[in-house]
Design an enzyme around this catalytic site. Structure first.
Site: not given
Ligand code: NAP
Ligand code: MG
Length: 508
Positions: A212, A286, A320, A417
């Site tokens: 997804k 991650e 990230c 962050e």
């Molecule tokens: P996010 O809100 O956690 O979303 C990540 C993914 O999870 C999206 O596909 C999102 O769908 C989905 N999601 C949201 N709520 C969920 C739930 N309750 N259960 C399961 N899936 C759910 O994060 P983001 O704002 O998209 O990304 C930014 C964050 O990702 C930052 O904190 C960053 O540091 C972290 N990140 C980490 C890495 C790494 O390798 N460590 C790499 C990239 C990003 P929707 O888009 O539809 O909300």
């Protein structure tokens, strides 16, 4: 020939308290402004509506709902995207299970490799189309999508294709077996690359996949589904479903899933960990980061400034592992701040499709609000803000490259962050203090160390609680290098041999 003219760039202390660059300096600092050089996008076929890729076919969502994805640089609607609900998730997991039992677990490893090589080659062949799509859907500069995201995505498929028939050599004295169906949930900052990081090792190890992508950036994952069709993978080996957080939650919580791999925020990661607790599902997370980029007084400072700029302004800071905290030795603080000032003025912010653009659009209105709110907390805490004073496009979501000086460890901009082009500058006096400050965060994803002493570099790196430590460089990636975090940055590794482990049972 590109027509060029010189413009006087300006940088302002936004709250007017500290001006390291004098007006006389500003008069001397000039940035070349190039004529626009936009990458063409007219050849890019984008359908008005995309459905779910399940069992090798494009299916309308049972939910009957679609949402839109927009171009964050212009706010124009690009396409309608199917919203999968729990019934669609169930169908996708069922298709993945059937494909696992019928084809993929029985598929000879060398054949699995053949499919992965095909996908890798197709990504390379369609790299321009993928790069433009990534830029349009997510707002990142075309030069990054073209030179970083897409080639690295292809390299991951090439790399893991090579391992598919060598798992016994990777894990000697074991009989590596696949786990079954992998649920994979990815964020919006590197949409195609994150899909490659997840899908390639899972398939190489013999698992099937339901992926997804994030709501704001589904288009390259859906184009990858077309590539997977083109590569003639057996139906259901890879399923790509789109939707919201609720779709992700239904996928991670589905009882038919054997493994969950999640990249995203720490907050959602914790929710997923709770949903997996007490089940036999394997989990890798991650999550976020608050990396320290540590600059010692003996470092090559101009080079370090390039690394700092790359560390925080690359991909608008939507990274990230971004070097979002600069820890600079007190004796060189002023000179580093000055150099950073000057370098920032030459950054070009604007149309992501322009090949000269360094900093593109913020991915969404919500993310822009989050960045603005955190930056304002820096002002409220009494930090000194510096921003480039470039013109921003009238529409779309934009944030000027920014740094704050006078930041202390207790400030929110040193702890939370920001996930945007905002750098917090802190100082230290001794190596011990640098290590102490760098490790004083709930995260532990990455760090950078800048010094011309090799022994000092190794000593500091070994004391840092971070999954990746870059030495005299920043943000370098290779498919053969593992990547992952400590503490609230998650667990499990992606990349390298380590990236195979989450997808196998390696018992004698
Ligand atoms: P996010 O809100 O956690 O979303 C990540 C993914 O999870 C999206 O596909 C999102 O769908 C989905 N999601 C949201 N709520 C969920 C739930 N309750 N259960 C399961 N899936 C759910 O994060 P983001 O704002 O998209 O990304 C930014 C964050 O990702 C930052 O904190 C960053 O540091 C972290 N990140 C980490 C890495 C790494 O390798 N460590 C790499 C990239 C990003 P929707 O888009 O539809 O909300
Ligand atoms: Mg979009």
């Amino acid at each position: 020939m590109t027509e060029a003219r010189k413009t006087k760039a300006a940088i302002r202390p936004a709250n007017g308290r500290l001006a390291m660059t004098t007006p006389a300096d500003l008069a001397r600092i000039e940035a070349w402004e190039y004529a626009p050089a936009p990458e063409a996008r007219d050849y890019l076929a984008i359908q008005p509506r995309y459905e779910l890729f399940i069992g090798g076919r494009w299916r309308k969502p049972k939910s009957g709902r679609h949402f839109t994805t927009i171009n964050p640089a212009t706010e124009e609607t690009i396409a309608e995207i199917a919203e999968a609900d729990a019934a669609d998730v169930d169908r996708a997991v069922g298709a993945a299970r059937a494909a696992y039992d019928k084809y993929w677990r029985r598929c000879p490893p060398a054949h699995r490799a053949k499919y992965l090589f095909r996908i890798a080659r197709a990504i390379a062949e369609r790299s321009r189309e993928l790069a433009v799509l990534e830029s349009v859907d997510g707002g990142k500069p075309i030069k990054e999508a073209r030179d970083f995201d897409v080639p690295l995505a292809a390299q991951h498929f090439f790399y893991y294709a090579g391992w598919a028939d060598k798992l016994e050599w990777a894990f000697p004295n074991t009989r590596p077996r696949p786990l079954g169906v992998a649920a994979q949930i990815i964020p919006w900052n590197f949409p195609l690359l994150m899909a490659a990081w997840k899908i390639a090792p899972a398939l190489a190890c013999g698992n099937t996949v339901v992926l997804k992508p994030a709501e704001t950036t589904p288009l390259t994952a859906l184009r990858l589904a077309e590539i997977i069709e083109q590569a003639d993978l057996p139906p259901g080996v890879v399923n790509i479903i789109t939707g919201s957080g609720a779709t992700g939650a239904a996928l991670a919580g589905h009882r038919g899933v054997d493994k969950v791999a999640f990249t995203g925020s720490t907050e959602v990661g914790k929710e997923i960990a709770r949903a997996c607790a007490g089940t036999s599902k394997r989990l890798t997370l991650e999550l976020g980061g608050k990396a320290a980029n540590i600059v010692f007084d003996d470092a090559p400072l101009e080079q370090a400034v390039e690394g700092i700029v790359n560390g925080i302004f690359f991909n608008q800071g939507h990274v990230c592992c971004a070097g979002s905290r600069l820890l600079v030795q007190e004796s060189v603080h002023d000179v580093v701040a000055e150099l950073l000032h000057r370098r920032m003025q030459t950054l070009r912010v604007g149309d992501p499709l322009d090949k000269n653009t360094d900093v593109g659009a913020i991915n969404s209105a919500a993310q822009l609000r989050k960045i603005e709110e955190l930056a304002q907390s820096g002002d409220a805490d009494g930090c000194t803000r510096f921003q480039t004073e470039c013109d921003l496009p009238a529409r779309g979501f934009w944030y000027r490259p920014t740094f704050f000086t006078g930041v202390s460890m207790s400030h929110r901009i040193a702890q939370e962050e920001i996930f945007g082009p905002v750098l917090s500058v802190l100082t230290f006096r001794t190596p011990d203090e640098a290590v102490e400050k760098a490790n004083n965060t709930p995260y532990g994803l990455s760090a950078g160390v800048w010094t011309d002493k090799g022994s000092k570099n190794f000593k500091i790196a070994s004391q840092l609680r971070a999954g990746v430590v870059w030495s005299n460089t920043f943000n370098k990636f290779d498919p053969s290098s593992p990547f992952g975090g400590y503490r609230e940055s998650g667990f499990g590794r992606e990349g390298g041999i380590h990236g195979l482990l989450p997808y196998i049972e390696a018992r004698p």
